[in-house]
Motif scaffolding. Structure first.
Motif, PDB file in Angstrom:
ATOM      1  N   LEU A 201      12.163  22.738  37.412  1.00  0.00           N
ATOM      2  CA  LEU A 201      13.619  22.830  37.319  1.00  0.00           C
ATOM      3  C   LEU A 201      14.155  21.554  36.682  1.00  0.00           C
ATOM      4  O   LEU A 201      13.898  20.448  37.149  1.00  0.00           O
ATOM      5  N   SER A 202      14.891  21.722  35.606  1.00  0.00           N
ATOM      6  CA  SER A 202      15.512  20.604  34.892  1.00  0.00           C
ATOM      7  C   SER A 202      17.013  20.867  34.859  1.00  0.00           C
ATOM      8  O   SER A 202      17.481  21.700  34.078  1.00  0.00           O
ATOM      9  N   GLY A 203      17.746  20.199  35.746  1.00  0.00           N
ATOM     10  CA  GLY A 203      19.177  20.495  35.878  1.00  0.00           C
ATOM     11  C   GLY A 203      19.338  21.870  36.496  1.00  0.00           C
ATOM     12  O   GLY A 203      18.896  22.113  37.613  1.00  0.00           O
ATOM     13  N   SER A 204      19.909  22.803  35.750  1.00  0.00           N
ATOM     14  CA  SER A 204      20.058  24.175  36.236  1.00  0.00           C
ATOM     15  C   SER A 204      19.174  25.160  35.469  1.00  0.00           C
ATOM     16  O   SER A 204      19.340  26.368  35.572  1.00  0.00           O
ATOM     17  N   THR A 205      18.212  24.623  34.706  1.00  0.00           N
ATOM     18  CA  THR A 205      17.351  25.460  33.867  1.00  0.00           C
ATOM     19  C   THR A 205      15.880  25.289  34.246  1.00  0.00           C
ATOM     20  O   THR A 205      15.401  24.168  34.410  1.00  0.00           O
ATOM     21  N   TRP A 206      15.179  26.416  34.384  1.00  0.00           N
ATOM     22  CA  TRP A 206      13.732  26.374  34.627  1.00  0.00           C
ATOM     23  C   TRP A 206      13.018  26.270  33.288  1.00  0.00           C
ATOM     24  O   TRP A 206      13.285  27.043  32.375  1.00  0.00           O
ATOM     25  N   ARG A 207      12.115  25.306  33.169  1.00  0.00           N
ATOM     26  CA  ARG A 207      11.372  25.093  31.917  1.00  0.00           C
ATOM     27  C   ARG A 207       9.875  25.214  32.175  1.00  0.00           C
ATOM     28  O   ARG A 207       9.366  24.721  33.177  1.00  0.00           O
TER      29      ARG A 207
END
Length: 75
Positions: free
Chosen positions: A6-12
């Motif tokens: 999780l990076s901020g509100s985005t899954w990478r």
């Protein structure tokens, strides 16, 4: 088996956890997964080991920086 972070509100997508040897979906690689800290345990319930069919195996992945090496424990 894919590992996301999780990076901020985005899954990478971080990486793919590949089994060493011949484990695959027919051997139920990835059906059982446990994570503790920087270590992931991935089961292959029906993996063949040393000539024994369906003996089972667990693959251990430990994060070391950006590298995720694996180790296999059989039967």
């Amino acid at each position: 088996m894919f590992l996301f972070a999780l990076s901020g509100s985005t899954w990478r997508l971080r990486c793919e956890l590949k089994a060493s040897g011949s484990a695959d979906s027919r051997q139920d690689y990835g059906e059982a997964v446990a994570v503790r800290g920087d270590t992931a345990f991935v089961g292959a319930a029906y993996g063949s080991v040393r000539g024994k069919e369906d003996a089972g195996a667990v693959f251990v992945f430990r994060r070391r920086g950006a590298v995720v090496p694996s180790r296999r424990f059989d039967g």
